[in-house]
Each structure stands twice: as C-alpha cells, then as structure tokens.
Write a protein that holds these residues in place. Sequence first.
Motif, short mmCIF file in Angstrom:
data_model
loop_
_atom_site.label_atom_id
_atom_site.label_comp_id
_atom_site.label_asym_id
_atom_site.label_seq_id
_atom_site.Cartn_x
_atom_site.Cartn_y
_atom_site.Cartn_z
N ASN A 123 1.01 -1.33 -0.12
CA ASN A 123 -0.06 0.25 0.12
C ASN A 123 0.84 1.25 -0.09
N ALA A 124 0.38 2.17 -0.97
CA ALA A 124 1.17 3.66 -0.75
C ALA A 124 0.72 4.28 0.28
N GLY A 125 -0.37 4.35 0.93
CA GLY A 125 -0.81 4.91 2.22
C GLY A 125 -1.56 6.26 1.46
N VAL A 126 -0.92 7.29 2.02
CA VAL A 126 -1.59 8.80 1.38
C VAL A 126 -0.54 9.26 0.58
N THR A 127 -0.92 9.67 -0.87
CA THR A 127 0.06 10.53 -1.56
C THR A 127 -0.53 11.72 -2.00
N GLN A 128 0.43 12.70 -1.98
CA GLN A 128 0.19 13.99 -2.55
C GLN A 128 0.97 14.51 -3.48
N THR A 129 0.47 15.35 -4.42
CA THR A 129 1.07 15.96 -5.44
C THR A 129 0.48 17.24 -5.65
N PRO A 130 1.42 18.16 -5.96
CA PRO A 130 2.75 17.99 -6.23
C PRO A 130 3.74 17.99 -5.07
N LYS A 131 4.84 17.79 -4.97
CA LYS A 131 5.88 18.01 -3.80
C LYS A 131 6.06 19.59 -3.65
N PHE A 132 6.41 20.02 -4.45
CA PHE A 132 6.70 21.73 -4.44
C PHE A 132 5.81 22.45 -5.55
N ARG A 133 5.45 23.74 -5.25
CA ARG A 133 4.85 24.47 -6.30
C ARG A 133 5.20 25.96 -5.87
N ILE A 134 5.43 26.62 -6.89
CA ILE A 134 5.62 28.25 -6.78
C ILE A 134 4.12 28.87 -7.51
N LEU A 135 3.36 29.71 -6.87
CA LEU A 135 2.50 29.98 -7.51
C LEU A 135 2.72 31.76 -7.42
N LYS A 136 1.79 32.45 -8.47
CA LYS A 136 1.94 34.05 -8.48
C LYS A 136 0.59 34.35 -7.77
N ILE A 137 0.68 35.51 -7.13
CA ILE A 137 -0.64 36.02 -6.67
C ILE A 137 -1.82 36.13 -7.41
N GLY A 138 -3.00 35.58 -7.11
CA GLY A 138 -4.08 35.57 -7.96
C GLY A 138 -4.28 34.18 -8.79
N GLN A 139 -3.12 33.47 -8.82
CA GLN A 139 -3.30 32.16 -9.65
C GLN A 139 -4.25 31.12 -8.75
N SER A 140 -4.46 29.99 -9.54
CA SER A 140 -5.38 28.97 -8.82
C SER A 140 -4.50 27.64 -9.18
N MET A 141 -4.75 26.73 -8.29
CA MET A 141 -4.26 25.52 -8.28
C MET A 141 -4.97 24.57 -7.63
N THR A 142 -4.89 23.19 -7.70
CA THR A 142 -5.35 22.07 -6.82
C THR A 142 -4.30 21.14 -6.38
N LEU A 143 -4.50 21.05 -5.18
CA LEU A 143 -3.58 20.05 -4.39
C LEU A 143 -4.04 18.64 -4.39
N GLN A 144 -3.40 17.80 -4.95
CA GLN A 144 -4.03 16.29 -5.09
C GLN A 144 -3.90 15.60 -3.73
N CYS A 145 -4.69 14.79 -3.37
CA CYS A 145 -4.40 13.83 -2.22
C CYS A 145 -5.18 12.41 -2.39
N THR A 146 -4.61 11.32 -2.46
CA THR A 146 -5.11 10.06 -2.71
C THR A 146 -4.71 9.02 -1.50
N GLN A 147 -5.68 8.32 -1.13
CA GLN A 147 -5.31 7.34 -0.10
C GLN A 147 -6.04 5.84 -0.68
N ASP A 148 -4.97 4.70 -0.44
CA ASP A 148 -5.43 3.55 -0.77
C ASP A 148 -5.89 2.65 0.23
N MET A 149 -6.05 3.21 1.45
CA MET A 149 -6.44 2.25 2.37
C MET A 149 -7.96 2.23 3.00
N ASN A 150 -8.56 2.78 2.21
CA ASN A 150 -10.26 2.75 2.08
C ASN A 150 -10.86 3.22 3.10
#
Lengths: 114, 115
Positions: free
Chosen positions: A1-28
């Motif tokens: 099992n990978a457990g809890v995975t997150q992407t990305p590891k690092f990110r630089i954003l400019k003020i006003g930009q949007s983004m989505t942080l991903q999270c997935t778990q395989d432990m049900n």
Amino acid sequence: NAGVTQTPKFRILKIGQSMTLQCTQDMNHNYMYWYRQDPGMGLKLIYYSVGAGITDKGEVPNGYNVSRSTTEDFPLRLELAAPSQTSVYFCASSRGQGVFNEQFFGPGTRLTVL
Amino acid sequence: QQQVKQSPQSLIVQKGGISIINCAYENTAFDYFPWYQQFPGKGPALLIAIRPDVSEKKEGRFTISFNKSAKQFSLHIMDSQPGDSATYFCAASMRWRNQGGKLIFGQGTELSVKP
C-alpha cells in the motif's frame, strides 16, 4: 500500500493564480483531512470529510475549497492565491472515530505564493 | 477552549539524556491525547497516545504522563538518541463525540539530540 500520496511536492504560484493540491489514499479510509503547517504554529485543520460527498470546514477554511467525490480522493483547491497561503500542506486519512482515530499523513506539498 | 498549548518550542538534549515536552489543554471534553513525530521533509506519524482515564503510558523509551486535574500531559523520551531528533506535536481529540475525528494540535517542539 502506498498509504496517502500528495502531488505536487513543491509549487510556486503567483498572486491570484489558482491550483489544486491532489490527495489520494489507498487504505479505504472514510475520513480525510487537510492541514496547513506554518513554523511555530503547529498544524491547522483547513477542511475535513467523513465520507464521499460530505465535507466540512476546519479552523482555517478561508481561501480554500474541497470536494470528495470518491473515497480515495480529496483535492484541495486554492482559487486566488495570496502570500498568506504560503505554507506546507498535509493531507491525512483515518478509518473513522473512536478507536479508529489514528490519522495517517501524506508527505506534504510545499507551496510558495509570490 | 479548543487550544492545546505546547512547550518548549525547541529543545536540545545530550545523547542519553531525558527529553521532556509539555502540553496543556482547556476543554475537558477531550478524550484522546496522541503525540505525533515528524522528521524533516516527512508527514507526521503517530508515536504514542493516551486516554484520560490512564495516568501513564509507556512504549519503549517513550512515556506519556497525564494529569487530568491539571489538564496537562507530557512526553518523556528516556535515553534520547540522535535518531530521535525530530519535531514532536501533542494533540487532543473528542474521538467519541461525532466531531469527525478532528485533532487539535499543539505548536510543536523541535528536538535536537546531540551526540
């Protein structure tokens, strides 16, 4: 099992930009959480979910949104990035309440907003 | 009332010494008190936890002492080792009260064990 995975590891954003942080778990796990960690402040709960389709606000929800369409995924959305959102973000999951309360954390996403 | 206060913010201990980290809470509805350990670049992981009806819990070199009347609890690391160098967080939860299993974390203590 990978457990809890997150992407990305690092990110630089400019003020006003949007983004989505991903999270997935395989432990049900039914319960999932998003925290932010700032130096000397501990971990603050942003949003949490007790199951697919159910989400609720934590201590510091302003500027963020979440959705939970599946048991496995719990993405965190930043709509208009601000410098105050510079932080390390952790996703966590647990089986539930009571004796199943142990939370398992992902490796984190380090976000910088310039 | 929902706060958990943790001290000290940082701690330097010699190898073989005892590391002590303290936490205090206000809300008497908390019924679960875990400690999480975090290594640099990693997510926190559960180290040890205690219920309020127990005054002490020991797992290897790690011991939680709990004082219900004072609303305080502490982590003791005996025979501290350089590999124990990490950030430690205390937390509190109302795990039986339909609160979504939420954890309220202390501010964290950065422990450095010198060889």
